[in-house]
Design an enzyme around this catalytic site. Structure first.
Site, PDB file in Angstrom:
ATOM      1  N   LEU A 284      53.311  41.447 -37.307  1.00  0.00           N
ATOM      2  CA  LEU A 284      54.543  41.817 -36.615  1.00  0.00           C
ATOM      3  C   LEU A 284      55.693  42.077 -37.567  1.00  0.00           C
ATOM      4  O   LEU A 284      56.579  42.878 -37.273  1.00  0.00           O
ATOM      5  CB  LEU A 284      54.955  40.710 -35.631  1.00  0.00           C
ATOM      6  CG  LEU A 284      54.011  40.405 -34.468  1.00  0.00           C
ATOM      7  CD1 LEU A 284      54.633  39.345 -33.580  1.00  0.00           C
ATOM      8  CD2 LEU A 284      53.714  41.665 -33.667  1.00  0.00           C
ATOM      9  N   SER A 285      55.706  41.377 -38.686  1.00  0.00           N
ATOM     10  CA  SER A 285      56.830  41.512 -39.610  1.00  0.00           C
ATOM     11  C   SER A 285      56.367  41.165 -41.016  1.00  0.00           C
ATOM     12  O   SER A 285      55.444  40.366 -41.199  1.00  0.00           O
ATOM     13  CB  SER A 285      57.983  40.580 -39.194  1.00  0.00           C
ATOM     14  OG  SER A 285      59.137  40.808 -39.969  1.00  0.00           O
TER      15      SER A 285
END
Length: 333
Positions: free
Chosen positions: A97-98
């Site tokens: 996600l990041s």
């Protein structure tokens, strides 16, 4: 006492590793276009922004973190924080996600942005907060740097990291594709997430003459804004693979570095060539794989710097060599 001594040892190790990273980035030439960034990378402590991260291992990911009970594991965490590699910082059900981008690529992007004293900069994709800290170190605390991310847990975590490092940009939770209209206009917009096209909101929020730098189709395109809804620019010559922008109605950003879908009929030389896969990603939906490969061979296997993007009120398109030339392909709306 032992814990304090260990903390001091880790701080010394971090300082040494950070200095080595700066030397490595400098040797790569990443900030040759704007050497002022050297001082920012030398000053901002990356380890503060990645108190834990994940490294790929056989069968999944291994977590490294600064509070590990084993001092050797803490040393590995510090050294890894200053490696010139991207670091996965947030996973959900095995999906990335990041991340904290590769520092030398960050340096190249920041130098290409050509931010100047007094510029107002919008960052799309806060991530760990490290890039926002570098921007804030360069431009100063106050209201010049704004950073936005979709997930509240990401922005809250980034705020903590930024506070711990002593930097205070404006951190906003929201859909990056919509920009931050309440903070506009901006002189520079930089994205650290991949998109399939240029969001109209960015052009509306960037001053005429301003610059927008964003990942697109496994490359980095640097646009100059000509006016409302109008921008044009070329790709940098470097490869770039980023987590796709999430939120709004954004479609897929394009194939990743190992995506071979639909390329079965393409000769192996093309399938395995990063520059062909870039062309295929950029023209997906306009050219089938065989057409893309024929064009790539016919035009001498062009590098990324020969491609560009034009945005007008009537649409967006990618092109090879010349925006008015024979090779142009619409980007998804």
């Amino acid at each position: 006492m032992a814990a304090h001594a260990l903390d001091k040892d880790l701080e010394d190790l971090a300082a040494s590793a950070r200095a080595a990273l700066v030397r490595e980035i400098e040797a790569s030439g990443a900030w040759d276009a704007d050497p002022v960034w050297r001082e920012a990378f030398a000053a901002v402590p990356r380890h503060v922004f990645v108190p834990y991260y994940y490294v790929g291992v056989l069968g999944g990911y291994e977590r490294r973190w600064g509070e590990h009970p084993d001092p050797r594991a803490r040393e590995r965490w510090v050294k890894g924080a200053y490696a010139d590699t991207p670091l996965a910082t947030r996973l959900r059900d095995g999906e990335l996600l990041s991340s904290s981008s590769q520092p030398s690529l960050m340096a190249l992007m920041l130098a290409a942005l050509q931010a100047r004293d007094g510029d107002r900069v919008l960052e799309i994709g806060t991530g760990s907060g490290y890039n926002a800290a570098l921007l804030t170190h360069r431009l100063g605390d106050g209201d010049l740097v704004t950073t936005v991310d979709l997930e509240p847990e990401i922005t809250e975590s980034a705020r903590r990291h930024l506070d711990a490092a002593g930097y205070h940009p404006v951190v906003v939770t929201g859909d990056g594709a919509r920009g931050v209209p309440g903070r506009a206009p901006f002189d520079r917009i930089i994205a650290t997430c991949a998109l399939p096209s240029i969001p109209p909101a960015w052009l509306a929020q960037c001053r005429p003459g301003g610059r927008i730098l964003t990942p697109l189709a496994t490359g980095l395109v640097l646009l100059t804004v000509a006016g409302p809804g109008q921008a044009e620019g070329r790709f940098l010559d470097t490869a770039a693979y980023f987590v796709p922008l999430r939120g709004g109605s954004r479609s897929e950003a394009g194939p990743g570095p190992g995506d071979q879908a639909g390329l079965g009929a393409v000769p192996r030389r093309g399938r395995e060539d990063d520059l062909f896969r870039f062309l295929f990603a950029l023209t997906r939906g306009s050219l089938d794989p065989q057409e893309a490969y024929a064009l790539w061979e016919r035009e001498g296997r062009p590098g990324r710097e020969r491609y560009g993007i034009t945005v007008t009120g009537h649409g967006e398109w990618a092109w090879l060599d010349d925006p008015e030339g024979p090779y142009a392909w619409p980007l998804p709306g």
